[in-house]
Enzyme design. Structure first.
Site, mmCIF file in Angstrom:
data_model
loop_
_atom_site.group_PDB
_atom_site.id
_atom_site.type_symbol
_atom_site.label_atom_id
_atom_site.label_comp_id
_atom_site.label_asym_id
_atom_site.label_seq_id
_atom_site.Cartn_x
_atom_site.Cartn_y
_atom_site.Cartn_z
ATOM 1 N N ASN A 93 0.861 -1.180 0.000
ATOM 2 C CA ASN A 93 0.000 0.000 0.000
ATOM 3 C C ASN A 93 0.900 1.234 0.000
ATOM 4 O O ASN A 93 2.127 1.139 0.064
ATOM 5 C CB ASN A 93 -0.983 -0.015 1.167
ATOM 6 C CG ASN A 93 -0.300 -0.026 2.530
ATOM 7 O OD1 ASN A 93 0.743 0.601 2.730
ATOM 8 N ND2 ASN A 93 -0.878 -0.747 3.485
ATOM 9 N N MET A 94 0.310 2.392 -0.075
ATOM 10 C CA MET A 94 1.110 3.607 -0.237
ATOM 11 C C MET A 94 2.023 3.833 0.966
ATOM 12 O O MET A 94 3.184 4.244 0.809
ATOM 13 C CB MET A 94 0.188 4.809 -0.448
ATOM 14 C CG MET A 94 0.891 6.028 -0.997
ATOM 15 S SD MET A 94 1.546 5.710 -2.655
ATOM 16 C CE MET A 94 2.198 7.315 -3.070
ATOM 17 N N SER A 95 1.521 3.564 2.156
ATOM 18 C CA SER A 95 2.343 3.758 3.357
ATOM 19 C C SER A 95 3.535 2.813 3.349
ATOM 20 O O SER A 95 4.671 3.219 3.659
ATOM 21 C CB SER A 95 1.499 3.533 4.609
ATOM 22 O OG SER A 95 0.472 4.495 4.703
ATOM 23 N N GLU A 96 3.303 1.546 3.002
ATOM 24 C CA GLU A 96 4.391 0.566 2.944
ATOM 25 C C GLU A 96 5.400 0.934 1.864
ATOM 26 O O GLU A 96 6.612 0.765 2.048
ATOM 27 C CB GLU A 96 3.810 -0.821 2.686
ATOM 28 C CG GLU A 96 2.976 -1.351 3.846
ATOM 29 C CD GLU A 96 2.090 -2.526 3.475
ATOM 30 O OE1 GLU A 96 1.650 -3.237 4.398
ATOM 31 O OE2 GLU A 96 1.832 -2.727 2.266
ATOM 32 N N ASP B 252 -5.430 -8.330 2.039
ATOM 33 C CA ASP B 252 -5.576 -9.771 1.812
ATOM 34 C C ASP B 252 -6.466 -10.036 0.607
ATOM 35 O O ASP B 252 -6.202 -10.930 -0.200
ATOM 36 C CB ASP B 252 -6.193 -10.451 3.042
ATOM 37 C CG ASP B 252 -5.344 -10.314 4.289
ATOM 38 O OD1 ASP B 252 -4.127 -10.079 4.161
ATOM 39 O OD2 ASP B 252 -5.896 -10.449 5.400
#
EC number: 2.7.1.167
Length: 476
Positions: free
Chosen positions: A195-198, A264
């Site tokens: 995701n964007m944060s990761e 998921d």
């Protein structure tokens, strides 16, 4: 992009990673505790749901694919509950058990559909425990087309490089839902889905669309990855590959209710679609649609094939009934079959609709829950009936047929016989009017081979399109 769902039942996927149990305690809240300024929840409902890598596996199974699951669990009641949960949803687990650590559990206290508190029960796994899990999973690679590494940074996937190399050697594509600041551990994987944060934990702050693409391309080159799908919440998803322009897929969420397990769902839909034969852009579009469905649900949830079909029908602007294209009908027909409805199909020119046609179609509809009428196109009618036919164009013929209460779908076909379209749609019952023998009905053998039935119905005597035309000509 027009999205087509593949045959998910062909998908065989191995899921390895951090498994956990999502436990929910729920009830009403009507007062504040006298002991501390916190709400008191009167617990009335207890529910356990498989989470983490286990949720990925059951998402695959719910879509119709075959999923095998490997993860680390403790020797405790929670492991037993997790085993029961995944088996009930069609997944057989292959656990690596450790006696001195608990099965990872996330206990959520809920009231009025809101999460008030989460309690985590967990201890990180060791390198040796991770290596043992990955080693025991290698034998499963011969049975699958895609492997998923579901990494929640709990220790199940500390060093998966040798597993990825073994999968690549066998032609198994490895998809990774990553975690942490070091993506080098996933070197050689087919696809990562941060995701964007990761993503920003690894590459730093993203300043623009171009910056996102450039930084993703850098990771692809640095770690020998084929592709990366960055999920971006309300901005949708961006697919970056080595040899194609980036693909931006807008979000399809109708209402964001709970993002628990959305990652998921994305990787499970991706894996199932790819294993079933979809290309990467199609698989990403399917995953995007699935994510839009699951975030509108409370808690860790799954998405069914029927939900996907219905969501795709809405996104394509399809009403589901009436005059439809062949592809639209394929979607609608699958929905009907998943609902357990008996589908009847017939065909004809229906050039000048008359009482005999109406009576015949009513008889056909009475034999099932839904009726398909396949209609010869104008060119097909002309070849069969000669010059001057059809009297009414196919658009007009389809419009009139679709207006009948007995008819659910009207679909055109251009060949001289409907054998091809019947073979594709495979109704439960194929009917034909007139004095045909069952064995002579086009498409009948294919329907019966698929377990369906074929039936001949009678027409009303003295009524036909040809007779009507002759009568009109005689009275001119």
């Amino acid at each position: 992009m027009k999205i087509s769902l593949p045959a998910f039942e062909k998908a065989k996927v191995l899921v390895v990673g951090d498994v956990m149990l999502d436990r929910y305690w729920a009830g009403p809240t009507a007062r504040i505790s006298p002991e501390a300024p916190v709400p008191v929840v009167k617990v009335e409902q207890l529910e356990d749901r498989p989470g983490g890598a286990a949720n990925v596996a059951i998402n695959i199974a719910t879509l119709g694919g075959s999923a095998s699951l490997a993860g680390i669990v403790g020797v405790d009641e929670t492991a037993d509950a997790l085993t029961v949960g995944v088996r009930a949803l069609g997944v057989e687990p292959n656990w690596h058990k450790v006696a001195d650590k608990p099965t990872i559990t996330k206990l959520r206290v809920m009231s009025r559909n809101q999460q008030l508190l989460r309690l985590d029960f967990e201890e990180s796994y060791s390198q040796a425990e991770s290596d043992a899990l990955l080693a025991q999973s290698l034998s499963e690679l011969d049975k699958v087309d895609v492997a998923v590494l579901s990494d929640y940074a709990k220790g199940a996937l500390i060093s998966p490089q040798s597993f990825i190399e073994a999968a690549n050697a066998k032609g198994v594509k490895v998809l990774v839902d990553p975690k942490g600041s070091d993506f080098s551990k996933y070197r050689g994987a087919y696809l990562l889905t941060p995701n964007m944060s990761e993503f920003e934990v690894v590459v730093g702050k993203v300043e623009s669309e171009a910056d996102l693409v450039a930084k993703a391309q850098g990771l692809l080159q640095a770690f020998d990855l084929t592709a990366m799908l960055v999920t971006r919440s309300e901005k949708g998803m961006t697919l970056i590959t080595k040899d194609q322009p980036e693909l931006h897929i807008p979000t399809v969420a109708r209402e964001v209710y709970d993002v628990t397990g959305a990652g998921d769902t994305v990787i499970s839909a991706l894996a199932t679609a790819i294993a079933a034969g979809s290309d990467l852009p199609q698989a990403c579009a399917i995953a995007n649609t699935a994510a839009g469905i699951v975030v509108a649900k409370l808690g860790t949830s799954t998405v069914t094939r029927l939900e996907l079909i219905e969501a795709l029908s809405l996104s394509h602007g399809e009403s589901g009934f009436g005059a439809v294209s062949e592809d639209q009908l394929a979607y609608a027909l699958e929905q009907a079959k998943l609902r357990g409805e008996r589908v009847v199909m017939t065909n004809g020119c229906f050039d000048i609709l008359h009482a005999g046609h109406v009576s015949y179609l009513q008889q056909a509809r009475a034999l099932g829950d839904r009726l398909i009428v396949a209609v010869n196109t104008d060119a097909s009618v002309k070849r069969l009936k000669g010059e001057g036919r059809p009297v009414n164009s196919e658009d007009r013929r389809m419009t009139v047929l679709a207006a009948l209460a007995s008819v659910d779908w009207v679909v055109p076909f251009s060949e001289d016989t409907p054998q091809r379209i019947i073979s594709r749609l495979l109704p439960d019952l194929l009917v034909k009017g007139g004095d045909y023998k069952v064995e002579d009905i086009a498409g009948g053998s294919e329907v019966m081979a698929a377990g369906g039935q074929v039936k001949v119905l009678g027409f009303e005597d003295g009524i036909s399109t040809t007779a009507i035309i002759q009568n009109i000509m005689a009275n001119q």
